[in-house]
Write an enzyme that holds these catalytic residues in place. Structure first.
Site, mmCIF file in Angstrom:
data_model
loop_
_atom_site.group_PDB
_atom_site.id
_atom_site.type_symbol
_atom_site.label_atom_id
_atom_site.label_comp_id
_atom_site.label_asym_id
_atom_site.label_seq_id
_atom_site.Cartn_x
_atom_site.Cartn_y
_atom_site.Cartn_z
ATOM 1 N N GLU A 55 0.858 -1.187 0.000
ATOM 2 C CA GLU A 55 0.000 0.000 0.000
ATOM 3 C C GLU A 55 0.896 1.241 0.000
ATOM 4 O O GLU A 55 1.926 1.257 0.673
ATOM 5 C CB GLU A 55 -0.904 -0.046 1.252
ATOM 6 N N ASP A 105 -7.567 1.295 -8.073
ATOM 7 C CA ASP A 105 -7.964 2.606 -8.585
ATOM 8 C C ASP A 105 -8.327 2.442 -10.060
ATOM 9 O O ASP A 105 -7.528 1.920 -10.840
ATOM 10 C CB ASP A 105 -6.810 3.608 -8.427
ATOM 11 N N LYS A 109 -10.734 8.170 -16.513
ATOM 12 C CA LYS A 109 -10.608 8.973 -17.728
ATOM 13 C C LYS A 109 -9.882 8.174 -18.810
ATOM 14 O O LYS A 109 -8.881 7.512 -18.518
ATOM 15 C CB LYS A 109 -9.820 10.257 -17.437
ATOM 16 N N ASP A 142 -15.411 -2.795 -9.363
ATOM 17 C CA ASP A 142 -16.761 -2.297 -9.633
ATOM 18 C C ASP A 142 -16.775 -1.539 -10.963
ATOM 19 O O ASP A 142 -17.808 -1.046 -11.379
ATOM 20 C CB ASP A 142 -17.183 -1.321 -8.534
ATOM 21 N N THR A 176 -14.006 -6.687 0.781
ATOM 22 C CA THR A 176 -13.111 -5.590 1.160
ATOM 23 C C THR A 176 -13.925 -4.342 1.533
ATOM 24 O O THR A 176 -15.116 -4.266 1.261
ATOM 25 C CB THR A 176 -12.144 -5.236 0.011
ATOM 26 N N GLU A 179 -15.214 -2.664 -1.629
ATOM 27 C CA GLU A 179 -16.261 -3.505 -2.217
ATOM 28 C C GLU A 179 -17.567 -3.309 -1.459
ATOM 29 O O GLU A 179 -18.624 -3.131 -2.069
ATOM 30 C CB GLU A 179 -15.809 -4.970 -2.140
HETATM 31 C C1 LIG Z 1 -9.801 1.791 -4.134
HETATM 32 S S1 LIG Z 1 -8.682 1.405 -2.874
HETATM 33 C C2 LIG Z 1 -9.020 -0.315 -2.535
HETATM 34 C C3 LIG Z 1 -8.475 -0.763 -1.203
HETATM 35 C C4 LIG Z 1 -8.763 -2.216 -0.862
HETATM 36 N N1 LIG Z 1 -8.131 -3.125 -1.804
HETATM 37 C C5 LIG Z 1 -10.236 -2.436 -0.817
HETATM 38 O O1 LIG Z 1 -10.762 -3.066 -1.763
HETATM 39 O O2 LIG Z 1 -10.877 -1.986 0.127
HETATM 40 C C6 LIG Z 1 -7.158 1.305 -3.752
HETATM 41 C C7 LIG Z 1 -5.979 1.240 -2.821
HETATM 42 O O3 LIG Z 1 -4.824 1.022 -3.585
HETATM 43 C C8 LIG Z 1 -3.832 1.936 -3.192
HETATM 44 N N2 LIG Z 1 -3.012 2.187 -4.369
HETATM 45 C C9 LIG Z 1 -3.424 2.736 -5.526
HETATM 46 N N3 LIG Z 1 -2.436 2.773 -6.407
HETATM 47 C C10 LIG Z 1 -1.362 2.225 -5.794
HETATM 48 C C11 LIG Z 1 -0.037 1.969 -6.196
HETATM 49 N N4 LIG Z 1 0.361 2.280 -7.415
HETATM 50 N N5 LIG Z 1 0.796 1.399 -5.314
HETATM 51 C C12 LIG Z 1 0.375 1.055 -4.052
HETATM 52 N N6 LIG Z 1 -0.875 1.278 -3.625
HETATM 53 C C13 LIG Z 1 -1.742 1.848 -4.483
HETATM 54 C C14 LIG Z 1 -4.575 3.168 -2.728
HETATM 55 O O4 LIG Z 1 -3.819 3.969 -1.857
HETATM 56 C C15 LIG Z 1 -5.776 2.529 -2.056
HETATM 57 O O5 LIG Z 1 -5.550 2.245 -0.697
#
Ligand SMILES: C[S@@+](CC[C@H](N)C(=O)[O-])C[C@H]1O[C@@H](n2cnc3c(N)ncnc32)[C@H](O)[C@@H]1O
Length: 199
Positions: A55, A105, A109, A142, A176, A179
């Site tokens: 993370e 993420d 876009k 999603d 999660t 989710e």
């Molecule tokens: C939308 S959240 C989902 C978190 C978790 N997997 C969940 O489903 O609840 C995306 C997570 O990935 C982390 N993240 C996004 N891009 C990342 C990257 N390139 N390297 C490490 N962490 C990343 C973000 O900080 C965030 O905590």
């Protein structure tokens, strides 16, 4: 062993024993693990496996490390690092039984679509490098465009990956945080699961 895992050297491939003491145990990676709900749930349910969360956000890393410590889970650790770099360069080759990418993420876009992990050759090559033969890549999202990109990307590597069925409740798999928040507002979660073919 502390819950927070700091690589001994950020510029060389790790050895399995750098992360957990017994490399013979299955290792699973939760990429972008957020606040660690899935990571902790899996580690508690599977004491016979080891789990490493990755993370980049400091607050989430600290919170997860604290929770691992409070629950005294010796089979879970968290590392603060960037996902693509971790997969492409840092994790030991042929060391990972399952890699989970859950609600990544979405980069909605169109001009940012190349930033989706599943669209990056470096990430996919890294997956091939770090998964054990027969190791699995599991994705939940999603975001329909993200899901379609993933299907196309992995299909284009059909010589390396084989898609597996993933029926509801096929195995223990905690929901999660993200989710749950998407389910609460009625969004559909897509999921897919691939296995690395043996060379
Ligand atoms: C939308 S959240 C989902 C978190 C978790 N997997 C969940 O489903 O609840 C995306 C997570 O990935 C982390 N993240 C996004 N891009 C990342 C990257 N390139 N390297 C490490 N962490 C990343 C973000 O900080 C965030 O905590």
């Amino acid at each position: 062993m502390t819950p927070l895992f700091v690589p001994p050297d950020h510029f060389r491939e790790l050895a399995p024993a750098d992360i957990f003491p017994d490399p013979a145990r299955p290792l699973e990676i939760d990429l972008g693990c957020g606040d660690g709900t899935f990571l902790l749930g899996m580690a508690a349910h599977h004491p016979e496996r080891d789990f490493l969360g990755v993370e980049r956000m400091l607050g989430r890393v600290s919170k997860t490390a604290r929770k691992i410590g409070v629950r005294q889970l010796t089979n879970a650790r968290i590392m603060r690092l960037e996902s693509a770099y971790t997969v492409a360069w840092l994790l030991p080759r042929a060391s990972v039984s399952r890699l989970h990418l859950l609600c990544p993420d979405p980069w909605p876009k169109k001009k940012h679509a190349a930033r989706r992990l599943v669209n990056q050759a470096e990430f996919l090559d890294g997956l091939v490098r770090i998964l054990k033969p027969g190791g699995e890549f599991l994705l939940k999202t999603d975001d329909q465009p993200y899901f379609e990109d993933a299907l196309l990307s992995l299909e284009s590597r059909a010589h390396q990956f084989e898609r597996l069925d993933w029926p509801e409740d096929a195995f223990f798999y905690p929901i999660t945080d993200f989710e749950q928040s998407w389910l609460d507002v009625g969004r559909v979660i897509q999921r897919a699961r691939w296995r690395l073919k043996s060379a």
